[in-house]
Design a protein around this motif. Structure first.
Motif, PDB file in Angstrom:
ATOM      1  N   ASP A 104     -81.816 -30.306  61.510  1.00 51.78           N
ATOM      2  CA  ASP A 104     -81.153 -29.657  60.380  1.00 51.78           C
ATOM      3  C   ASP A 104     -81.167 -30.616  59.191  1.00 51.78           C
ATOM      4  OD1 ASP A 104     -79.559 -28.400  58.551  1.00 51.78           O
ATOM      5  OD2 ASP A 104     -77.797 -28.261  59.830  1.00 51.78           O
ATOM      6  N   PRO A 105     -81.883 -30.294  58.119  1.00 56.47           N
ATOM      7  CA  PRO A 105     -81.995 -31.216  56.981  1.00 56.47           C
ATOM      8  C   PRO A 105     -80.669 -31.460  56.265  1.00 56.47           C
ATOM      9  CG  PRO A 105     -82.913 -29.078  56.406  1.00 56.47           C
ATOM     10  CD  PRO A 105     -82.615 -29.036  57.866  1.00 56.47           C
ATOM     11  N   ASP A 106     -79.701 -30.585  56.468  1.00 54.98           N
ATOM     12  CA  ASP A 106     -78.411 -30.744  55.802  1.00 54.98           C
ATOM     13  C   ASP A 106     -77.367 -31.455  56.666  1.00 54.98           C
ATOM     14  OD1 ASP A 106     -79.324 -29.348  53.537  1.00 54.98           O
ATOM     15  OD2 ASP A 106     -78.885 -27.410  54.488  1.00 54.98           O
ATOM     16  N   ALA A 107     -77.752 -31.826  57.869  1.00 55.21           N
ATOM     17  CA  ALA A 107     -76.805 -32.481  58.776  1.00 55.21           C
ATOM     18  C   ALA A 107     -76.484 -33.883  58.287  1.00 55.21           C
ATOM     19  CB  ALA A 107     -77.372 -32.536  60.183  1.00 55.21           C
ATOM     20  N   VAL A 108     -75.222 -34.270  58.402  1.00 52.34           N
ATOM     21  CA  VAL A 108     -74.761 -35.609  58.024  1.00 52.34           C
ATOM     22  C   VAL A 108     -73.931 -36.169  59.164  1.00 52.34           C
ATOM     23  CG1 VAL A 108     -73.380 -36.954  56.405  1.00 52.34           C
ATOM     24  CG2 VAL A 108     -74.739 -35.030  55.573  1.00 52.34           C
ATOM     25  N   LEU A 114     -79.008 -37.570  71.106  1.00 58.86           N
ATOM     26  CA  LEU A 114     -78.684 -36.193  70.739  1.00 58.86           C
ATOM     27  C   LEU A 114     -77.201 -35.987  70.434  1.00 58.86           C
ATOM     28  CD1 LEU A 114     -80.809 -34.358  73.457  1.00 58.86           C
ATOM     29  CD2 LEU A 114     -81.427 -34.812  71.073  1.00 58.86           C
ATOM     30  N   ALA A 115     -76.330 -36.737  71.115  1.00 55.04           N
ATOM     31  CA  ALA A 115     -74.891 -36.563  70.913  1.00 55.04           C
ATOM     32  C   ALA A 115     -74.153 -37.680  71.628  1.00 55.04           C
ATOM     33  CB  ALA A 115     -74.425 -35.208  71.425  1.00 55.04           C
ATOM     34  N   TRP A 116     -72.865 -37.796  71.343  1.00 55.45           N
ATOM     35  CA  TRP A 116     -72.036 -38.772  72.052  1.00 55.45           C
ATOM     36  C   TRP A 116     -70.614 -38.233  72.164  1.00 55.45           C
ATOM     37  CZ3 TRP A 116     -73.918 -39.502  67.106  1.00 55.45           C
ATOM     38  CH2 TRP A 116     -72.977 -39.613  66.071  1.00 55.45           C
ATOM     39  N   GLY A 117     -69.887 -38.766  73.163  1.00 56.99           N
ATOM     40  CA  GLY A 117     -68.513 -38.331  73.406  1.00 56.99           C
ATOM     41  C   GLY A 117     -67.791 -39.306  74.301  1.00 56.99           C
ATOM     42  N   ALA A 118     -66.608 -38.936  74.733  1.00 58.18           N
ATOM     43  CA  ALA A 118     -65.781 -39.806  75.564  1.00 58.18           C
ATOM     44  C   ALA A 118     -66.410 -40.003  76.939  1.00 58.18           C
ATOM     45  CB  ALA A 118     -64.389 -39.198  75.712  1.00 58.18           C
ATOM     46  N   PRO A 119     -66.082 -41.112  77.623  1.00 57.85           N
ATOM     47  CA  PRO A 119     -66.602 -41.321  78.981  1.00 57.85           C
ATOM     48  C   PRO A 119     -66.272 -40.139  79.888  1.00 57.85           C
ATOM     49  CG  PRO A 119     -65.587 -43.328  78.170  1.00 57.85           C
ATOM     50  CD  PRO A 119     -65.288 -42.268  77.160  1.00 57.85           C
ATOM     51  N   GLY A 120     -67.283 -39.642  80.562  1.00 57.73           N
ATOM     52  CA  GLY A 120     -67.127 -38.492  81.440  1.00 57.73           C
ATOM     53  C   GLY A 120     -67.628 -37.198  80.853  1.00 57.73           C
ATOM     54  N   ASP A 148     -71.758 -32.594  79.689  1.00 54.05           N
ATOM     55  CA  ASP A 148     -71.367 -31.369  78.990  1.00 54.05           C
ATOM     56  C   ASP A 148     -71.574 -31.438  77.480  1.00 54.05           C
ATOM     57  OD1 ASP A 148     -70.402 -30.264  81.429  1.00 54.05           O
ATOM     58  OD2 ASP A 148     -68.575 -31.478  81.216  1.00 54.05           O
ATOM     59  N   LEU A 149     -72.095 -32.545  76.976  1.00 56.69           N
ATOM     60  CA  LEU A 149     -72.262 -32.698  75.521  1.00 56.69           C
ATOM     61  C   LEU A 149     -73.311 -31.711  74.992  1.00 56.69           C
ATOM     62  CD1 LEU A 149     -72.240 -36.599  75.170  1.00 56.69           C
ATOM     63  CD2 LEU A 149     -70.452 -34.998  74.446  1.00 56.69           C
ATOM     64  N   LYS A 150     -73.039 -31.194  73.802  1.00 59.17           N
ATOM     65  CA  LYS A 150     -73.980 -30.290  73.141  1.00 59.17           C
ATOM     66  C   LYS A 150     -74.804 -31.064  72.123  1.00 59.17           C
ATOM     67  CE  LYS A 150     -71.048 -26.208  73.632  1.00 59.17           C
ATOM     68  NZ  LYS A 150     -70.360 -25.099  72.917  1.00 59.17           N
ATOM     69  N   GLU A 151     -76.074 -30.769  72.067  1.00 56.33           N
ATOM     70  CA  GLU A 151     -76.982 -31.517  71.194  1.00 56.33           C
ATOM     71  C   GLU A 151     -76.578 -31.373  69.729  1.00 56.33           C
ATOM     72  OE1 GLU A 151     -80.996 -30.450  72.066  1.00 56.33           O
ATOM     73  OE2 GLU A 151     -80.813 -30.888  74.224  1.00 56.33           O
ATOM     74  N   TYR A 152     -76.577 -32.498  69.043  1.00 53.34           N
ATOM     75  CA  TYR A 152     -76.275 -32.588  67.608  1.00 53.34           C
ATOM     76  C   TYR A 152     -74.876 -32.055  67.267  1.00 53.34           C
ATOM     77  CZ  TYR A 152     -81.334 -33.198  67.718  1.00 53.34           C
ATOM     78  OH  TYR A 152     -82.600 -33.632  68.009  1.00 53.34           O
ATOM     79  N   SER A 153     -73.953 -32.148  68.212  1.00 53.56           N
ATOM     80  CA  SER A 153     -72.604 -31.638  67.986  1.00 53.56           C
ATOM     81  C   SER A 153     -71.736 -32.597  67.163  1.00 53.56           C
ATOM     82  CB  SER A 153     -71.913 -31.367  69.344  1.00 53.56           C
ATOM     83  OG  SER A 153     -71.877 -32.551  70.133  1.00 53.56           O
ATOM     84  N   ASN A 154     -72.214 -33.805  66.888  1.00 51.77           N
ATOM     85  CA  ASN A 154     -71.424 -34.760  66.113  1.00 51.77           C
ATOM     86  C   ASN A 154     -71.669 -34.664  64.614  1.00 51.77           C
ATOM     87  OD1 ASN A 154     -72.351 -36.321  68.871  1.00 51.77           O
ATOM     88  ND2 ASN A 154     -70.184 -36.602  68.390  1.00 51.77           N
ATOM     89  N   ALA A 155     -72.571 -33.775  64.214  1.00 50.56           N
ATOM     90  CA  ALA A 155     -72.863 -33.628  62.792  1.00 50.56           C
ATOM     91  C   ALA A 155     -71.697 -32.948  62.102  1.00 50.56           C
ATOM     92  CB  ALA A 155     -74.139 -32.810  62.595  1.00 50.56           C
ATOM     93  N   ARG A 156     -71.588 -33.195  60.824  1.00 46.88           N
ATOM     94  CA  ARG A 156     -70.542 -32.503  60.031  1.00 46.88           C
ATOM     95  C   ARG A 156     -71.214 -31.752  58.875  1.00 46.88           C
ATOM     96  NH1 ARG A 156     -69.510 -34.731  55.179  1.00 46.88           N
ATOM     97  NH2 ARG A 156     -70.091 -36.895  54.759  1.00 46.88           N
TER      98      ARG A 156
END
Length: 302
Positions: free
Chosen positions: A208-212, A284-290, A294-302
């Motif tokens: 997504d070119p607009d992802a930050v 692709l993504a990051w989250g808490a240990p564990g 279940d992480l969704k790809e590129y879910s940390n973008a705003r």
């Protein structure tokens, strides 16, 4: 003749006709008796209904219960509070504003299956607002990995002896971290702890070119280390090799100290979702240990 006959006491007029008015009154009285009883019954029933309306029967209703004290909440709170005050990794005047809920994750430890509970806190410091995820064992309350953080507009000091070797349940197989993947994770960790949003966004290679992607702005990391890793049951799976083109890596960041002459080292840990771990890896993504499986790809973008 007997004396009583003299006065007519003994005379009976056997053929005399009954009084029709008296017979009519008796008949009416006999017919009115059921109606009178029915009226009495209606009055009694009305009185009973009125009493019940004014004095309803109190029925026992089982009130729903809400678990405001899930497993490990107190332990997670104390660990997070200790992390915030020892070394001040998120800045001065730290305070836990609220506990925002918890979520369970399954792990596979050396002693068998382990259930971890991810407790999420809202934290405020002089540097802003944070979300802190602290994962503890459901039974025993021991820390799993180190807490993870994200800026809201989250970061606990690690507690020593945290169980950083507890893996995820339901994965395919253990994964060896290649040099290319290790190098990428180090670059990502440095960018996440730093202040360069362009660098972090470039590393993510979001289609997504607009992802930050927004870094934590915590002054950088002194050390970024990769730990346990596993292939996931998602993406393209090689059943023969029991591998996949999707994997998860535990990455630990040792943050730069915010206090002069302080030897306290603050660390944060993340599950990092990666693509093509054995070829040309991408984060692709990051989250808490564990949370890795279940992480969704590129879910940390705003």
């Amino acid at each position: 003749m007997a004396k009583h006959d003299e006065y007519g006491w003994g005379r009976v007029e056997k053929n005399k006709e009954p009084d029709p008015d008296l017979q009519y009154l008796k008949l009416r009285a006999k017919q009115a008796r059921p109606a009178r009883y029915a009226l009495y019954a209606l009055v009694v029933v009305g009185i009973l209904i009125l009493y019940m309306l004014m004095n309803p029967i109190q029925q026992h209703v089982q009130a729903p219960t809400v678990d405001f004290n899930p497993a490990g909440k107190q332990a997670a709170w104390k660990l997070t509070d200790s992390w915030l005050t020892d070394g001040k990794p998120l800045g001065m005047n730290p305070s836990i504003v609220s506990w925002d809920g918890s979520e369970e994750h399954s792990f596979s430890g050396q002693k068998g299956a382990v259930t971890g509970v991810d407790h999420q806190f809202t934290v405020r410091t002089d540097l802003g607002w944070w979300t802190v995820d602290t994962v503890v064992k459901k039974h025993g309350g021991g820390l799993i990995g180190s807490p993870s953080v994200k800026r809201r507009a989250g970061l606990p000091k690690s507690v020593t002896n945290g169980d950083t070797n507890t893996e995820w349940a339901g994965t395919l197989d253990h994964m060896e971290v290649s040099e290319a993947l290790d190098r990428l994770c180090v670059q990502w960790g440095q960018a996440l702890a730093g202040s360069d949003a362009d660098l972090l966004t470039t590393l993510m290679k979001d289609p997504d070119p607009d992802a930050v992607y927004t870094p934590l702005r915590l002054g950088g990391a002194d050390l970024v280390q990769t730990g346990i890793a596993a292939y996931l049951k998602r993406g393209t799976i090689d059943k023969g090799e029991n591998t996949s083109d999707r994997g998860v890596v535990r990455v630990t960041l040792t943050l730069k100290s915010r206090e002069e002459n302080s030897s306290a080292a603050s660390t944060v840990a993340y599950d990092v979702l990666v693509a093509d771990p054995d070829a040309q890896p991408r984060i692709l993504a990051w989250g808490a240990p564990g949370s890795g499986p279940d992480l969704k790809e590129y879910s940390n973008a705003r």
